[in-house]
Design a protein around this motif. Structure first.
Motif, PDB file in Angstrom:
ATOM      1  N   ARG A 242       5.832 -10.313 -46.986  1.00  0.00           N
ATOM      2  CA  ARG A 242       4.716  -9.647 -47.635  1.00  0.00           C
ATOM      3  C   ARG A 242       5.098  -8.308 -48.267  1.00  0.00           C
ATOM      4  N   GLY A 243       6.398  -7.993 -48.236  1.00  0.00           N
ATOM      5  CA  GLY A 243       6.874  -6.813 -48.936  1.00  0.00           C
ATOM      6  C   GLY A 243       6.661  -5.506 -48.212  1.00  0.00           C
ATOM      7  N   THR A 246      11.691  -4.066 -47.684  1.00  0.00           N
ATOM      8  CA  THR A 246      12.616  -4.679 -48.631  1.00  0.00           C
ATOM      9  C   THR A 246      14.029  -4.363 -48.160  1.00  0.00           C
ATOM     10  N   GLY A 256       8.672  -0.686 -47.696  1.00  0.00           N
ATOM     11  CA  GLY A 256       8.095  -1.038 -48.974  1.00  0.00           C
ATOM     12  C   GLY A 256       6.889  -0.181 -49.304  1.00  0.00           C
ATOM     13  N   HIS A 291      13.711  -9.873 -54.676  1.00  0.00           N
ATOM     14  CA  HIS A 291      12.612  -9.650 -53.735  1.00  0.00           C
ATOM     15  C   HIS A 291      12.055  -8.239 -53.901  1.00  0.00           C
ATOM     16  N   ASN A 295       8.176  -7.041 -55.184  1.00  0.00           N
ATOM     17  CA  ASN A 295       7.308  -6.306 -54.254  1.00  0.00           C
ATOM     18  C   ASN A 295       7.250  -4.820 -54.562  1.00  0.00           C
TER      19      ASN A 295
END
Length: 297
Positions: A242-243, A246, A256, A291, A295
């Motif tokens: 869900r970020g 990271t 994040g 990724h 995000n």
């Protein structure tokens, strides 16, 4: 209807197989295709045809049908993207293999036995093994249809060889098989370590997850281990998915943009921030970068 080419890769050529898959190429020495109609067979291959690579099988100097119950240590399914062409660009370290085809990986299926692949495919791979790994082509996609039925646990996924939806079904079934192979490859016998928090846990509490979502990737990238990491079900998996965390360019877990959403989230993120992700490599770095991009908001 696409055809299917069977190509045997000897035991000592494991590195060549990985290199070819990485570059989307397979090749042969010109001399190998000069015998027994091998060149003509290779020339019949067209984009969209299927490729079945068999690796590390038993002694191939047996009677026809002698491989029907044999086991291959690795089976790779790909699809042709470029018909036979000549190219001298260095790819493999041991030789040029200038007679080449283009391919994209569908799935790396690991170990499979004769009943999974079917007698026709096994005999074609045995013949290829006896002919220095040249392609042995069978018309149509009958072998692919058998493979779908052979490894599918869900009868709803089964398709007849002539089914127009075979390619779609094949990719779905092989993707699930590929996921199972990746999990076995990345986890230990009963316990493994979370790449983020470093805790050693039972495998039942660990997931092998994709770093970059599959819908953002080519088929080749979807199938490999470089886009996978191990995350625990005790929080790390969801924090990463869900970020909330990271991974930076050096492989360090980083908070994040949403990491301060609540005090408890901030505390959970802080517990793993600053750690080096286990298994971080130059090959996985681009997936972690993707990724991060997905995000960052």
């Amino acid at each position: 209807m696409p055809n299917t080419a069977h190509i045997y890769v000897p035991t000592l050529a494991s590195e060549q197989l990985d290199t070819g898959l990485c570059h989307g190429r397979w090749g042969w020495r010109s001399s190998a295709l000069e015998r027994g109609g091998a060149l003509q067979a290779a020339q019949t291959l067209e984009p969209g045809d299927y490729l079945v690579f068999g690796h590390r099988g038993p002694n191939s100097r047996v009677k026809p049908g002698g491989w029907s119950d044999a086991t291959l240590q690795r089976v790779v399914v790909a699809q042709l993207t470029a018909a036979l062409f000549t190219e001298q660009t260095p790819i493999w370290h041991d030789d040029t293999y200038p007679e080449r085809i283009g391919l994209r990986l569908i799935a790396d299926l690991g170990e499979l036995s004769g009943p999974d692949l079917g007698s026709r495919a096994m005999e074609s791979l045995r013949l290829s093994a006896n002919k220095r790994g040249v392609p042995v082509v069978t018309p149509g996609a009958e072998v692919m249809g058998h493979l779908v039925v052979g490894i599918s646990a869900d009868s709803a996924d089964r398709a007849e060889p002539g089914d127009g939806a075979l390619s779609y079904v094949l990719r779905g079934v092989l993707s699930r098989r590929n996921a199972s192979v990746l999990r076995k490859r990345m986890l230990g016998d009963s316990t493994s370590t979370c790449a983020f928090c470093g805790r050693t846990l039972p495998n039942s509490l660990l997931s092998v997850i994709h770093i970059t979502p599959l819908h953002s990737l080519s088929t080749e990238d979807q199938a490999g281990v470089d886009n996978c990491t191990v995350a625990c079900n005790l929080g790390c998996e969801q924090l990463f998915r869900r970020g909330y965390v990271t991974v930076d360019a050096e492989g360090i877990v980083t908070a994040g943009p949403s990491s301060r959403e609540t005090p408890d989230v901030h505390q959970a993120v802080g517990a793993i921030s600053g750690r080096l992700v286990a298994g971080f490599t130059a090959r996985s770095a681009p997936f972690f970068a993707s990724h991060r991009d997905l995000n960052t908001f």
